[in-house]
Design a protein around this motif. Structure first.
Motif, PDB file in Angstrom:
ATOM      1  N   ILE A 152       1.058  -0.827  -0.266  1.00 25.20           N
ATOM      2  CA  ILE A 152       0.159   0.454   0.129  1.00 25.20           C
ATOM      3  C   ILE A 152       0.797   1.254   0.265  1.00 25.20           C
ATOM      4  O   ILE A 152       1.822   1.464   0.584  1.00 25.20           O
ATOM      5  N   SER A 153       0.675   2.227  -1.004  1.00 21.59           N
ATOM      6  CA  SER A 153       1.679   3.243  -0.578  1.00 21.59           C
ATOM      7  C   SER A 153       1.514   4.258   0.442  1.00 21.59           C
ATOM      8  O   SER A 153       0.217   4.457   0.453  1.00 21.59           O
ATOM      9  N   ASP A 154       2.239   5.437   0.866  1.00 23.69           N
ATOM     10  CA  ASP A 154       2.018   6.422   1.550  1.00 23.69           C
ATOM     11  C   ASP A 154       0.819   7.002   1.664  1.00 23.69           C
ATOM     12  O   ASP A 154       0.822   6.834   2.907  1.00 23.69           O
ATOM     13  N   ASP A 155       0.252   7.084   0.801  1.00 27.45           N
ATOM     14  CA  ASP A 155      -1.007   8.411   0.844  1.00 27.45           C
ATOM     15  C   ASP A 155      -1.590   7.281   0.357  1.00 27.45           C
ATOM     16  O   ASP A 155      -3.327   8.071   0.672  1.00 27.45           O
ATOM     17  N   GLY A 156      -2.035   6.145   0.731  1.00 26.59           N
ATOM     18  CA  GLY A 156      -3.319   5.147   0.430  1.00 26.59           C
ATOM     19  C   GLY A 156      -3.923   5.282  -0.182  1.00 26.59           C
ATOM     20  O   GLY A 156      -4.755   4.754  -0.437  1.00 26.59           O
ATOM     21  N   TYR A 164      -3.101   0.253  -4.139  1.00 25.35           N
ATOM     22  CA  TYR A 164      -2.601  -1.208  -4.019  1.00 25.35           C
ATOM     23  C   TYR A 164      -1.965  -1.694  -4.884  1.00 25.35           C
ATOM     24  O   TYR A 164      -2.910  -2.331  -5.906  1.00 25.35           O
ATOM     25  N   GLU A 190      -9.066   8.165  -3.269  1.00 25.53           N
ATOM     26  CA  GLU A 190      -8.783   8.696  -2.642  1.00 25.53           C
ATOM     27  C   GLU A 190      -8.399   8.085  -1.601  1.00 25.53           C
ATOM     28  O   GLU A 190      -9.240   6.390  -1.247  1.00 25.53           O
ATOM     29  N   PRO A 191      -8.015   8.287   0.085  1.00 25.98           N
ATOM     30  CA  PRO A 191      -7.537   7.096   0.902  1.00 25.98           C
ATOM     31  C   PRO A 191      -9.167   6.712   1.407  1.00 25.98           C
ATOM     32  O   PRO A 191     -10.212   7.304   1.525  1.00 25.98           O
ATOM     33  N   ALA A 245     -10.390   3.791   3.840  1.00 27.54           N
ATOM     34  CA  ALA A 245      -9.655   2.836   5.173  1.00 27.54           C
ATOM     35  C   ALA A 245     -10.725   1.281   4.891  1.00 27.54           C
ATOM     36  O   ALA A 245      -9.568   0.825   4.905  1.00 27.54           O
ATOM     37  N   THR A 268      -7.225   8.011   9.198  1.00 25.56           N
ATOM     38  CA  THR A 268      -6.662   7.784   8.866  1.00 25.56           C
ATOM     39  C   THR A 268      -6.437   6.839  10.108  1.00 25.56           C
ATOM     40  O   THR A 268      -5.971   5.650  10.570  1.00 25.56           O
TER      41      THR A 268
END
Length: 503
Positions: free
Chosen positions: A74-78, A81, A143-144, A146, A446
């Motif tokens: 998973i990238s740091d910015d969420g 994937y 966008e992220p 969760a 987050t």
């Protein structure tokens, strides 16, 4: 009685001789489709779960774990994937499982003109799916989000054969091709569906040679067939039947707390149900606690949220007490007397535990209060879905919603966000701008604490808006023969038979 005996004889003849290599499963409602992208009804998913795999799958505790994907980053910015697939996996038609197959599955799901239950889960969040290499695939979100991994583990995310997509098109649901431990053999609608072991399954051949599903709407008939040894597994045993079966040493009972909340969806697009005072009055007019005690069990809690307690993000808010004087006062404030209102109440018959009886009990409560109720029962659950959720709606409909992701997102967005108003499954037409915003903001939070805070506020508003008559979170009782082992019921009520054995 004659009809029950005749059905028993027919089913016994239809099942044939008992075989240790054949598992005989009785379902309560008609199946809609075996295409994972087109429906979320639980009995269809109970069959599909043996045919398909997803990149991830869900454990009984609600955790997403590896399935066709062996790892992911998973990238740091969420936002991104990247999944690495298992090597050497093949579909039942011989097509290799690779990144191109995953891309074909999700590109079909994301087609602009496709509007199904599956698209409702993925279109709002998924920007693109791209092949990185033969065994690597990249998902990019808008966008992220969760709960993305939980969402990907849903049966709506199961991977389909690209060759079969091209060959069968919109009739894929009649010719399902997956990578699962069992392959599709036969489907006689309304009667039986047959799966056979897929010997080339990547995790090794399944223990059973065949699974035969039968549709038996009558709960008492399902129980009788299990008692006589002509069925191996039955779903949705009523509390009364369970008490009787408990004395049978050859039968095992399993009770599972589920994520399913039972409610009567109120059609907010019609007068007088567009007035919140009327909806409050309806909730106070019905003795929900008494109905639960009589039909479901005194240990089952009355719903105090639109979410079940085992769903992430659930927060206890309030319940509506049985208070007829308050209900009359609320109606009077809205300009109505009980006799001014007639309700067309729709319900499935045989899909949920005690569904028709429950609906009739609510109707009687409302009739005693002075509101006239017309009941329409649907014996065919697939027809109920199409008629009640897509083509038309009653004034109130009995619904049980179980977010398979065990996430508040799945329990709020699909049935209570304004984007879904008037569509499957928000058949109340509920649309509250503040609730919409809270659901959307929770996706990007987050931390668990931040998400729960958003969901808590949304649940409090929903309970106050009362788009439903709130009932209870449904426990489910499954019964199976004592020589059958490893029957798994997920909290979403999905039946998993991938490792089931029969002595």
């Amino acid at each position: 009685m004659k009809r029950t005996i005749a059905m028993l004889v027919a089913l016994v003849m239809g099942f044939g001789l008992a075989q240790s290599e054949t598992l005989r499963v009785l379902l309560s409602s008609q199946l809609s489709t075996l295409e994972p992208q087109n429906t979320t009804d639980t009995d269809s998913a109970a069959v599909r779960y043996q045919i398909y795999n997803g990149l991830l799958t869900m454990t009984a505790s609600g955790q997403p774990v590896a399935d066709l994907a062996q790892s992911w980053d998973i990238s740091d910015d969420g936002i991104t994937y990247t999944f690495t697939l298992r090597d050497g996996v093949r579909f039942h038609d011989g097509t290799p499982l690779n990144a191109a197959a995953v891309v074909a599955t999700f590109n079909r799901l994301l087609e602009p003109d496709r509007n199904t239950s599956g698209t409702a889960y993925f279109k709002p969040i998924l920007a693109s799916v791209e092949e990185v290499s033969e065994l690597q695939v990249r998902f990019t979100l808008f966008e992220p989000f969760a709960p993305f991994l939980n969402t990907l583990a849903l049966s709506t995310g199961h991977i389909m054969s690209p060759a079969a997509i091209e060959q069968y098109g919109e009739s894929y649901g009649e010719h399902p091709v997956g990578t699962g431990p069992y392959r599709f053999v036969e489907w006689v609608r309304g009667e039986r569906l047959v799966l056979e072991r897929f010997d080339d399954y990547f995790d090794g051949p399944a223990p059973l040679e065949r699974i035969e599903y039968r549709i038996v709407p009558e709960a008492s008939t399902r129980v009788a067939l299990l008692e006589t040894g002509e069925a191996d597994v039955i779903l949705r045993v009523s509390p009364d039947e369970a008490a009787r079966l408990a004395d049978n040493g050859n039968i095992v009972l399993e009770t599972t707390p589920t994520s399913r909340v039972m409610f009567l969806a109120i059609n907010l697009t019609r007068t007088p149900f567009d007035d919140v005072r009327v909806r409050h009055a309806l909730n106070h007019a019905v003795d929900v606690r008494g109905i639960i005690d009589a039909l479901i069990g005194p240990d089952v809690a009355q719903a105090d949220s639109p979410l079940a307690p085992n769903v992430f993000g659930y927060v206890s808010t309030k319940t509506y007490e049985h208070n007829e004087p308050l209900a009359r006062e609320l109606l009077a404030e809205a300009g109505y007397q009980p006799g001014d209102i007639t309700i067309n109440l729709w319900s499935p018959n045989g899909r949920y535990v005690q569904d028709a009886t429950l609906t009739q009990a609510v109707a009687q409560e409302l009739e005693d209060f002075g509101i006239h109720v017309n009941i329409r029962l649907f014996g065919d659950f697939a027809e109920y879905l199409v008629t009640g959720f897509i083509e038309d709606r009653g004034d109130m409909m009995l619904v049980g919603w179980a977010p398979s992701s065990l996430e508040a997102e799945g329990g709020l967005y699909q049935i209570l966000h304004g984007d879904r108003a008037g569509q499957f499954a928000n058949n109340s037409g509920y649309n509250n701008a503040t609730v919409n915003r809270l659901i959307e903001e929770a996706r990007a939070e987050t931390t668990d604490e931040g998400r729960i805070a958003k969901y808590a506020e949304a649940q409090e508003i929903i309970m106050e808006d009362a788009p439903w008559i709130f009932l209870y979170a449904q426990p489910v009782i499954t019964a199976h023969a004592g020589n059958v082992h490893n029957v798994i019921i997920l909290p979403s009520e999905q039946l998993v038979l991938r490792t089931t054995t029969k002595e």
